[in-house]
Enzyme design. Structure first.
Site, PDB file in Angstrom:
ATOM      1  N   HIS B  46      44.665  90.790  80.928  1.00  0.00           N
ATOM      2  CA  HIS B  46      43.865  90.110  81.946  1.00  0.00           C
ATOM      3  C   HIS B  46      44.407  90.385  83.346  1.00  0.00           C
ATOM      4  O   HIS B  46      44.149  89.621  84.273  1.00  0.00           O
ATOM      5  CB  HIS B  46      43.859  88.602  81.708  1.00  0.00           C
ATOM      6  CG  HIS B  46      43.459  88.197  80.335  1.00  0.00           C
ATOM      7  ND1 HIS B  46      42.250  88.567  79.796  1.00  0.00           N
ATOM      8  CD2 HIS B  46      44.097  87.486  79.377  1.00  0.00           C
ATOM      9  CE1 HIS B  46      42.160  88.082  78.560  1.00  0.00           C
ATOM     10  NE2 HIS B  46      43.280  87.437  78.283  1.00  0.00           N
ATOM     11  N   HIS B 216      38.192  87.952  75.924  1.00  0.00           N
ATOM     12  CA  HIS B 216      38.914  88.634  74.840  1.00  0.00           C
ATOM     13  C   HIS B 216      37.956  89.404  73.947  1.00  0.00           C
ATOM     14  O   HIS B 216      38.171  89.542  72.756  1.00  0.00           O
ATOM     15  CB  HIS B 216      39.665  87.626  73.974  1.00  0.00           C
ATOM     16  CG  HIS B 216      40.564  86.745  74.752  1.00  0.00           C
ATOM     17  ND1 HIS B 216      40.161  85.532  75.240  1.00  0.00           N
ATOM     18  CD2 HIS B 216      41.844  86.916  75.143  1.00  0.00           C
ATOM     19  CE1 HIS B 216      41.159  84.994  75.905  1.00  0.00           C
ATOM     20  NE2 HIS B 216      42.188  85.800  75.864  1.00  0.00           N
TER      21      HIS B 216
END
Lengths: 220, 332
Positions: B46, B216
């Site tokens: 991320h 995700h």
């Protein structure tokens, strides 16, 4: 006759290491059938870390030995890693002496069960490690109360029965819950590993460091 | 791969951050003293979250896990020890089962070491908002909304308040308030691909856009045909404005976030739409961030986070910050 002598913790850890060295791959295979397949790797790396911890910390007492296993698991990923880590932490804390009494160990198992359930929110029948641990803790407590000469033998038998019962269960918790019906017929690797942990405690209490035998083969 | 990227981060910003490879934590190059420590962490993939937000005015410690996997309880415990300078540590936790479990254990371990901690749970993802589903059996319930890009606003605002000397309980309250004022929604034109894998997390026809995606590779909640940017953004801004009850005259902080491989050009086209659509509702974008802040590997998509602002939040927002990924104002 069981002996909770000063080397009990060291023998228990040695027996666990021997057990999971031999059987981590089989546990991983169970997880591949009804989970995400990382259980074998996680349990191997947890015990590898426990070995490193032991080399660094040079444990002597029961609590120090069990703490190496707890830290090994708390440094491991997945969800079962931290749960096993907190379970072993409760066991490590069950006594302040160099070895626990049977009664202290029974309390340790009960507290370990409570901690696993508090964090994992699993009940008996959800197809998790709780299915082996709950009957083991119950049997241990009862055996100690009854003055049984070998309480860990009854706990280990109850844990193995509990682990075997997971084959008939459709998962409700843990990774296997995502595959639902597919998990039926497959033993839960967390429950099997937990049963092996209790079996190795019994081995250690019998004065040996022998690994636990495989319980993956259905006795029926 | 994560380890190498963190070494690269520190080599690039040696005056700002340091990396402790033994404990796998990222700290400030010059640790602060006499303030509450701010710690966040979570799976990698991320970037720049969270290590890119370590520095004066934001985090004290970031604890990165493997790609899309929670850091371990021991890593978080070691991070908490590093973050504490005697005033306690605030944990900033994105709402995912593994993260919550490991952070909770780390707080219990910290407690035994006599370190005071508090936690703020970030659950801003509107796509995972399940309302009316309460069945009275909590442990069978939904895990709740996911934590996504609002975590950046929280780290900035609480970071500023911590530098200004706010105590632990006040920071926890402020953090919860920011979460309550925040909502995020995302869409993707293409899913991200995990390192080492050859296929994206999910297949999406080039003519389709997926709404409500997670960070995700989680699938979204709805899918529409490809449409002009204004239309796509309207599918984010509308639900967000309704969820936050944004009325005429409200001010917001807007984060128009590139999820990995949107072009900067596209991202600003989306920012334009966000501003215009909010303006049409009489809502002012008082401050904004536009760019990659919370990515999902190479996902081609955009998320929009809106935070209902007030003067206190804006003054914390404007306070100096000096981190690898966010820098403004004078440094101290």
């Amino acid at each position: 006759m069981t002996t909770f002598d000063d080397q009990f913790g060291e023998r228990w850890v040695a027996s666990m290491l021997a057990t999971f060295d031999a059987q981590a791959a089989d546990l991983g295979e169970l997880d591949r059938q009804a989970g995400d397949g990382d259980f074998g790797t996680n349990i191997s790396s947890a015990y590898r870390r426990a070995r490193e911890e032991a080399r660094k910390a040079q444990p002597e007492s029961y609590s120090e030995w069990l703490t190496t296993v707890s830290r090994g698991f708390l440094g491991t990923g997945g969800t079962s890693g931290p749960l096993f880590g907190m379970f072993f932490r409760e066991l490590a804390r069950c006594t302040t002496s160099s070895a626990p009494t049977a009664s202290e160990l029974a309390d340790g198992l009960a507290n370990g069960l409570a901690t696993v359930q508090r964090y994992g929110k699993a009940k008996v029948g959800h197809k998790t490690m709780v299915d082996a641990l709950a009957p083991a803790a119950l049997a241990m407590g009862q055996a100690v109360k009854d003055g049984h000469p070998d309480p860990l033998a009854t706990a280990a038998a109850a844990a193995v029965d509990g682990a075997r019962s997971t084959a008939a269960i459709t998962a409700r918790r843990g990774r296997a819950a995502y595959v639902g019906e597919v998990s039926r017929g497959v033993l839960d690797p967390g429950a099997v590993a937990m049963a092996m942990v209790i079996q190795t405690a019994h081995n250690a209490a019998m004065g040996t460091t022998d690994p636990a035998g495989s319980i993956l083969v259905d006795p029926a | 791969m994560v380890h190498e990227a963190l070494e690269g981060l520190v080599l690039s910003h040696p005056q700002v951050v340091a990396y402790d490879p033994e404990h796998q934590i990222v700290t400030r190059a010059h640790p602060a003293a006499g303030k509450v420590g701010l710690l966040s962490g979570g799976g990698s993939g991320h970037e720049p979250l969270h290590a890119g937000f370590v520095g004066v005015g934001m985090l004290d410690v970031a604890v990165p896990g493997a790609v899309f996997a929670s850091p371990t309880a021991l890593q978080l415990h070691d991070g908490t020890l590093a973050a504490d300078s005697g005033c306690g540590v605030l944990h900033i936790v994105k709402n995912y089962t593994g993260d919550v479990l490991n952070f909770t254990i780390a707080r219990e371990l910290a407690d035994e070491n006599g370190i005071r901690t508090a936690a703020v749970l970030v659950d801003d993802d509107l796509a995972t908002d399940i309302t009316g589903g309460a069945d009275g059996d909590e442990d069978e319930g939904h895990p709740g909304r996911r934590g996504t890009a609002a975590v950046v606003a929280l780290e900035k605002i609480c970071g500023a308040a911590a530098e200004a000397g706010a105590p632990l309980d006040e920071l926890a309250e402020l953090g919860s308030d920011v979460v309550a004022r925040s909502s995020t929604m995302a869409f993707a034109l293409e899913a991200g691909t995990h390192p080492g894998q050859s296929r994206a997390a999910f297949d999406l026809d080039p003519s389709e856009v997926e709404f409500g995606v997670g960070i995700h590779g989680e699938r979204g909640t709805s899918r529409i045909g490809f449409a002009p940017a204004d239309d796509l953004v309207a599918h984010l801004v509308g639900p967000l404005a309704d969820a936050l009850d944004l009325r005429r005259g409200t001010e917001v902080i807007a984060i128009v976030n590139n999820l990995g491989s949107a072009y900067p050009l596209e991202t600003y086209v989306a920012a334009r739409a966000v501003h215009r659509q909010l303006a049409a509702r009489g809502v002012t974008v008082a401050r904004s961030l536009v760019g990659p802040y919370v990515t999902s590997l190479d996902m081609h998509g955009i998320s929009v986070t809106l935070v209902r602002a007030d003067d206190t939040l804006l003054s914390h927002w404007d306070a100096p910050v000096h981190t690898p990924a966010l820098t403004w104002g004078g440094t101290r």
